[in-house]
Enzyme design. Structure first.
Site, short mmCIF file in Angstrom:
data_model
loop_
_atom_site.label_atom_id
_atom_site.label_comp_id
_atom_site.label_asym_id
_atom_site.label_seq_id
_atom_site.Cartn_x
_atom_site.Cartn_y
_atom_site.Cartn_z
CG ASP A 1 -2.04 1.07 1.10
OD1 ASP A 1 -2.20 1.65 0.01
OD2 ASP A 1 -2.71 1.34 2.12
CG HIS B 1 0.41 11.43 1.60
ND1 HIS B 1 -0.57 11.87 0.73
CD2 HIS B 1 -0.05 10.27 2.11
CE1 HIS B 1 -1.56 11.00 0.73
NE2 HIS B 1 -1.28 10.02 1.55
#
Length: 447
Positions: free
Chosen positions: A313, A317
């Site tokens: 996953d 960011h």
């Protein structure tokens, strides 16, 4: 055609570890040699791998490379380079980009981007919405890895929360339905409860994250997904299982017979809620990292086949986007560069056998998604291989990070395994800490 011999390696493949050699001819594995056997024909290059382990290249079936539209965080070029450095030779990218991969035109455009930019092999998911299920019938089953279904919070309109839409999706495709399962109503109830207990606070400390995105929220959504899949006889792959309780929903049988399978992510196998105190929002992800008991039960399930695959996953960011707490900081973390060695660190600690790491990160994704001629060390298969060395203590530092976001939750950690070389389709893509930026991976094909 160039022939390369990787000799004297400890080969880990199909449940066994044995001393042997591999002959690569062009893009494929030509020979797997044991008992000191020599190649049938001369090789132009020989690599002495004495003391190293040779594994199939990792297939990461759950990544977010942020391309197109979110490339201030990451892009296909940067993240595929990080993958190669981590021994990951194939990736499957999720659809919550900008534009979202929820139309055939957006899907084709994304495949074009990957062909131009990816250093490793690739495929892309098609994203389900409440209304686009008629397009599922038009997807090329030999090209598209699966359908991504958000049964929890999502970006834009990708939360599928209508019962009728869910029934249509499960009944409309024989592609793998890869589901993110968290019950949004339970999450909202928990959010309201904890905000009220904290005088209506706009944000909450990060320690509230696993209480808000609770075990109950995960279990209830996963239960519903499994129920729908059984009703429709659909192929369901539940992503990032984070709780011990969810494991009760899955049957124990040979993988080839399963229509419903379970994934654990590296983050949920490495971290627990005790790590929030030090790592803070750097380990904030959805579903939330939960208790040590949950983590340890997931580790056990990898060994007992309650968990079928391990993925990342991988979701970069900017650090500025990780500011705040349980409600304001964004969820997700970069992890692909350190996924394999994180699992090998559990081998070093005696938690997992190395054969299980290879099974869950290489063999099982190839089996579940029916990937053509990858995921195993077999003659005639694509030569996606990774050479790793044990007993090489080193620490992750900022200058070693390849993800575009330029941070990692593993920064400062000490590992005892190291990726030495990564071959993609027989091409030496990564060696001596360097990546050959001239190479492009291939589009995965499915049987």
């Amino acid at each position: 055609m160039k022939r390369i011999c990787i000799q004297n390696a400890l080969i880990v493949n199909e449940g066994q570890t044995f001393k042997g050699s591999i002959v690569i001819e062009g893009q494929v594995i030509k020979e797997v040699l044991t008992n000191g056997a020599s190649p049938a024909e001369p090789c132009q290059e020989t690599i002495d791998a004495d003391g190293c382990y040779l594994l199939p290249g990792v297939i990461d079936a759950h990544v977010h490379f942020r391309d197109p539209g979110l490339t201030h965080k990451a892009d296909i070029t940067s993240e595929s380079r990080a993958a190669a450095a981590g021994g990951v030779t194939s990736v499957m990218d999720m659809p919550n980009t900008n534009p979202q991969t929820t139309t055939l035109s957006a899907l084709n455009a994304k495949f074009d981007l990957y062909a131009q930019k990816s250093a490793v092999n690739y495929s892309c998911y098609f994203g389900a919405t409440n209304t686009n299920y008629p397009e599922l019938a038009a997807l090329d089953k030999h090209r598209v890895c699966g359908v991504k279904l958000f049964m929890g919070s999502s970006t834009g309109n990708m939360l599928v929360d209508r019962r009728e839409a869910l029934l249509n999706i499960f009944g409309s495709t024989d592609l793998v339905i890869a589901a993110h399962c968290e019950d949004q109503a339970i999450i909202k109830q928990n959010t309201d409860k904890y905000r009220q207990e904290n005088d209506g606070a706009e944000d909450l400390p990060i320690q509230y994250h696993p209480l808000i995105r609770s075990a109950e929220a995960c279990y209830e959504s996963t239960r519903q997904a499994v129920e729908l899949a059984r009703q429709a006889n659909a192929r369901l792959h539940v992503l990032h299982i984070s709780t011990a309780k969810e494991l009760e929903l899955f049957e124990h049988m040979p993988l080839a017979e399963k229509r419903i399978t379970a994934e654990a992510c590296v983050s949920h196998l490495i971290f627990s809620d005790k790590d929030y105190a030090q790592a803070g929002t750097r380990i904030k992800c959805n579903p939330a990292i939960k208790t040590e008991e949950d983590r340890d039960t997931l580790r056990q399930a990898v060994c007992t086949d309650g968990i079928d695959t391990i993925a990342t996953d991988h979701a970069p960011h900017l650090l500025s986007e990780k500011e705040g707490g349980a409600l304001k900081a964004v969820s997700g973390m970069p992890s692909i560069q350190f996924s394999l060695i994180s699992m090998l660190e559990l081998v070093h600690q005696g938690v997992l056998p190395i054969e299980k790491v290879v099974e869950k990160m290489c063999h099982a994704p190839a089996t579940i998604y029916q990937i053509h001629q990858r995921g195993y060390i077999r003659p005639g298969y694509q030569a996606d291989l990774v050479l790793v060395s044990p007993d090489r203590e080193w620490k992750v530092t900022a200058d070693s990070l390849l993800s575009k976001c330029a941070w990692s939750p593993f920064e400062g950690r000490t590992f005892h395994w190291q990726v030495e070389k990564t071959f993609v389709n027989g091409y030496l893509l990564y060696t001596n800490g360097q990546i050959d930026d001239n190479y492009r991976g291939q589009e995965l094909r499915f049987r």
